[in-house]
Design a protein around this motif. Structure first.
Motif, short mmCIF file in Angstrom:
data_model
loop_
_atom_site.label_atom_id
_atom_site.label_comp_id
_atom_site.label_asym_id
_atom_site.label_seq_id
_atom_site.Cartn_x
_atom_site.Cartn_y
_atom_site.Cartn_z
N GLY A 5 -11.48 -5.90 -4.50
CA GLY A 5 -10.37 -5.00 -4.73
C GLY A 5 -10.82 -3.67 -5.31
N ILE A 6 -11.75 -3.72 -6.26
CA ILE A 6 -12.28 -2.49 -6.86
C ILE A 6 -12.99 -1.64 -5.81
N ALA A 7 -13.72 -2.31 -4.91
CA ALA A 7 -14.45 -1.58 -3.86
C ALA A 7 -13.50 -0.82 -2.96
N ALA A 8 -12.33 -1.38 -2.69
CA ALA A 8 -11.35 -0.70 -1.83
C ALA A 8 -10.87 0.60 -2.47
N VAL A 9 -10.58 0.56 -3.76
CA VAL A 9 -10.12 1.76 -4.45
C VAL A 9 -11.25 2.78 -4.55
N GLU A 10 -12.46 2.31 -4.78
CA GLU A 10 -13.61 3.21 -4.82
C GLU A 10 -13.79 3.92 -3.48
N PHE A 11 -13.60 3.20 -2.39
CA PHE A 11 -13.74 3.80 -1.07
C PHE A 11 -12.70 4.91 -0.86
N MET A 12 -11.47 4.63 -1.24
CA MET A 12 -10.42 5.65 -1.12
C MET A 12 -10.72 6.86 -1.98
N ALA A 13 -11.15 6.61 -3.22
CA ALA A 13 -11.45 7.72 -4.13
C ALA A 13 -12.56 8.60 -3.59
N ASP A 14 -13.51 7.98 -2.91
CA ASP A 14 -14.60 8.75 -2.32
C ASP A 14 -14.10 9.64 -1.19
N LEU A 15 -13.23 9.12 -0.35
CA LEU A 15 -12.66 9.92 0.74
C LEU A 15 -11.87 11.10 0.18
N TYR A 16 -11.11 10.84 -0.88
CA TYR A 16 -10.33 11.91 -1.52
C TYR A 16 -11.27 12.98 -2.09
N LYS A 17 -12.30 12.55 -2.77
CA LYS A 17 -13.24 13.48 -3.40
C LYS A 17 -13.94 14.34 -2.37
N GLU A 18 -14.21 13.78 -1.19
CA GLU A 18 -14.90 14.52 -0.13
C GLU A 18 -13.96 15.43 0.66
N GLY A 19 -12.68 15.44 0.33
CA GLY A 19 -11.73 16.29 1.03
C GLY A 19 -11.35 15.77 2.40
N LEU A 20 -11.56 14.47 2.64
CA LEU A 20 -11.27 13.87 3.94
C LEU A 20 -9.90 13.21 3.99
N TYR A 21 -9.27 13.09 2.83
CA TYR A 21 -8.05 12.29 2.71
C TYR A 21 -7.23 12.83 1.55
N VAL A 22 -5.92 13.04 1.79
CA VAL A 22 -5.07 13.56 0.73
C VAL A 22 -3.63 13.17 1.04
N GLN A 23 -2.84 13.04 -0.01
CA GLN A 23 -1.43 12.71 0.16
C GLN A 23 -0.63 13.98 0.47
N LYS A 24 0.11 13.96 1.58
CA LYS A 24 0.98 15.07 1.97
C LYS A 24 2.20 14.49 2.68
N GLY A 25 3.19 15.30 2.86
CA GLY A 25 4.37 14.86 3.59
C GLY A 25 4.04 14.54 5.02
N HIS A 26 4.76 13.58 5.59
CA HIS A 26 4.45 13.15 6.95
C HIS A 26 4.65 14.25 7.99
N ALA A 27 5.46 15.26 7.67
CA ALA A 27 5.66 16.36 8.62
C ALA A 27 4.36 17.10 8.90
N GLU A 28 3.45 17.12 7.93
CA GLU A 28 2.16 17.79 8.13
C GLU A 28 1.39 17.16 9.28
N PHE A 29 1.56 15.88 9.46
CA PHE A 29 0.91 15.19 10.59
C PHE A 29 1.78 15.21 11.84
N VAL A 30 3.02 14.81 11.69
CA VAL A 30 3.87 14.58 12.85
C VAL A 30 4.24 15.88 13.56
N LYS A 31 4.72 16.86 12.81
CA LYS A 31 5.22 18.09 13.42
C LYS A 31 4.23 19.25 13.33
N ASN A 32 3.67 19.44 12.14
CA ASN A 32 2.79 20.59 11.95
C ASN A 32 1.38 20.37 12.48
N GLN A 33 1.04 19.12 12.74
CA GLN A 33 -0.27 18.75 13.30
C GLN A 33 -1.42 19.35 12.49
N LYS A 34 -1.37 19.12 11.19
CA LYS A 34 -2.42 19.56 10.27
C LYS A 34 -3.38 18.43 9.92
#
Length: 469
Positions: free
Chosen positions: A268-297
């Motif tokens: 379980g700890i490894a899963a959170v560590e993996f997510m934190a690493d993606l966030y730190k690398e700028g590969l993953y971030v929380q945003k509104g779904h419109a950024e993906f669905v409509k704005n295609q960002k």
């Protein structure tokens, strides 16, 4: 309920004949009279109501869609067969109005479409629901009411109270899904996730490299404000999905050996560590779904499954993917080292909808069962939600397989109802841990004692045990 019982009429007639014959001749026998006869059910004048805040999803206007017209036909067929009417009516997502009507001495609706965390829980605690095993004339072995694994969030004290219109053309909803923009990925020269899955590379190590390749390609193509992977709901929701994908169970154990929290460990700890690493690398971030669905960002988005499957009269202009003009797909989260290619990230939780049967509608329970069995059977000429997704909604057979496989093997998030207030503490801690505002160890330690107490007090069953029974 009105019942015309032909057998009774036959019995009365036979009794009269028997009396006459015995008076006229003691030697004449008339015991060959046929007493058999089927019950003919007549529910004329009765109205059964299904309340829902999403009534326009359950039954669209006539001629809007083939699926909607199938539903209208089914309700017309019900009236022809039993003489009663069935209405899908606007209703609140919760039990407040029902509680008020019952308190005032009124009969209320027969079925409520509501989130388990709202109407389901509230009405169960008020003792206003039928458990499904209390309803005669329904066949729970038939998947038209939902698979046993999917229905876990409708189980209270070991009995199932919630069902889903599983045979209708309305796909079930669950968390722990990655949606992707197929056209964008292809235009960037990036393989689709299904190809990585097929090649056995849909795992954490390859996923990070995959996101890096998307980041590089999008920069070269001149994309601005672009993030390869967007969290469309919450970091904690994705952390739970990744823990499932890393082979974790939320609650482990048995009634004999006792239960324990299954996330508070190295996997379980490894899963959170993996997510934190993606966030730190700028590969993953929380945003509104419109950024993906409509704005295609972004090229990928984590969210509930309905973003890839829902299309109806009221949602044609909103942010659901079927309303967009580009090809998309869906897939489970990549698995971690403690999981394997069969691990699924998908899960149901009490924040999803089910249908609840009220015991205060004024209708006889056996008649409610008859109506349920007829109304919720597979619609004529339909292959249910599976056929709808395959033929009209999803783009590829791989998408259809992934959706179906995640549903068949779905996990259960026990949530606050079973884990107590410690679950809310865990959710807050996970959100902070992914973004580096709190250590992962803190996230688990702050919730551990309360969750252990919640499990001790509330967890009396797990799915595997119910199946074995």
């Amino acid at each position: 309920m009105k019942r015309i019982i032909s057998a009774v009429m036959s019995f009365v007639l036979a009794s009269s004949l028997l009396f006459t014959a015995s008076c006229g001749s003691q030697e004449e026998e008339i015991f060959d009279v046929d007493y058999s006869g089927d019950y003919e059910v007549d529910l004329s004048g009765q109205t059964y109501k299904w309340g829902s805040s999403w009534h326009e999803q359950l039954i669209s206007s006539v001629d809007f869609s083939i699926a909607g017209d199938m539903t209208h036909k089914r309700l017309n067929d019900l009236k022809e067969k039993y003489g009663c009417t069935f209405e899908i009516v606007p209703w609140e997502d919760g039990g407040g109005r029902i509680l008020q009507e019952v308190a005032a001495g009124y009969n209320t609706i027969d079925f409520l479409d509501s989130h388990a965390s709202n109407g389901g829980t509230q009405l169960y605690k008020a003792n206003l629901l039928y458990a499904l095993d209390e309803i005669p004339n329904i066949d729970m072995s038939d998947n038209k009411y939902g698979s046993a694994r999917f229905l876990q969030y409708g189980i209270f004290d070991g009995r199932n109270y919630g069902f889903y219109q599983f045979a209708w053309e309305f796909p079930p909803e669950y968390q722990g899904v990655i949606h992707f923009n197929s056209e964008m990925l292809s235009s960037l020269g990036i393989s689709l996730p299904h190809e990585l899955m097929e090649n056995g590379n849909w795992d954490w190590a390859n996923f990070k490299e995959y996101l890096l390749s998307i980041q590089s390609a999008s920069a070269s193509a001149g994309y601005e404000d672009f993030v390869p992977f967007i969290c469309g709901s919450s970091y904690s929701a994705d952390a739970i999905a990744l823990m499932f994908a890393n082979g974790c169970k939320m609650v482990e154990g048995s009634s004999e050996q006792g239960y324990s929290f299954g996330f508070d460990n190295s996997a379980g700890i490894a899963a959170v560590e993996f997510m934190a690493d993606l966030y730190k690398e700028g590969l993953y971030v929380q945003k509104g779904h419109a950024e993906f669905v409509k704005n295609q960002k972004s090229a990928l988005m984590s969210h509930e499954s309905y973003f890839s499957t829902h299309y109806n009269e009221k949602s044609s202009s909103n942010d659901y993917l079927p309303a967009q003009d580009y090809a998309y797909g869906l897939i489970r989260f990549p698995h971690g080292p403690n999981g394997d290619e069969n691990s699924v990230s998908s899960y149901v939780h009490h924040g999803r909808r089910l249908n609840w049967v009220l015991n205060t509608s004024g209708h006889a329970v056996e008649d409610i069962g008859l109506v349920m069995e007829f109304v919720f059977a597979t619609l004529d000429g339909s292959d249910g939600w599976s056929g709808l997704l395959k033929d009209q909604i999803l783009y590829t057979k791989e998408d259809h397989f992934e959706y179906s496989y995640m549903l068949e093997n779905i996990n259960f998030n026990y949530g606050t109802m079973f884990l107590g207030k410690g679950y809310d503490t865990l959710v807050s801690g996970l959100n902070s841990a992914v973004t580096g505002r709190k250590s992962i160890a803190e996230a688990f330690s702050a919730a551990r004692a309360s969750i252990d107490e919640g499990i001790k007090e509330n967890v009396t069953w797990v799915y595997e045990e119910l199946v074995e029974e």
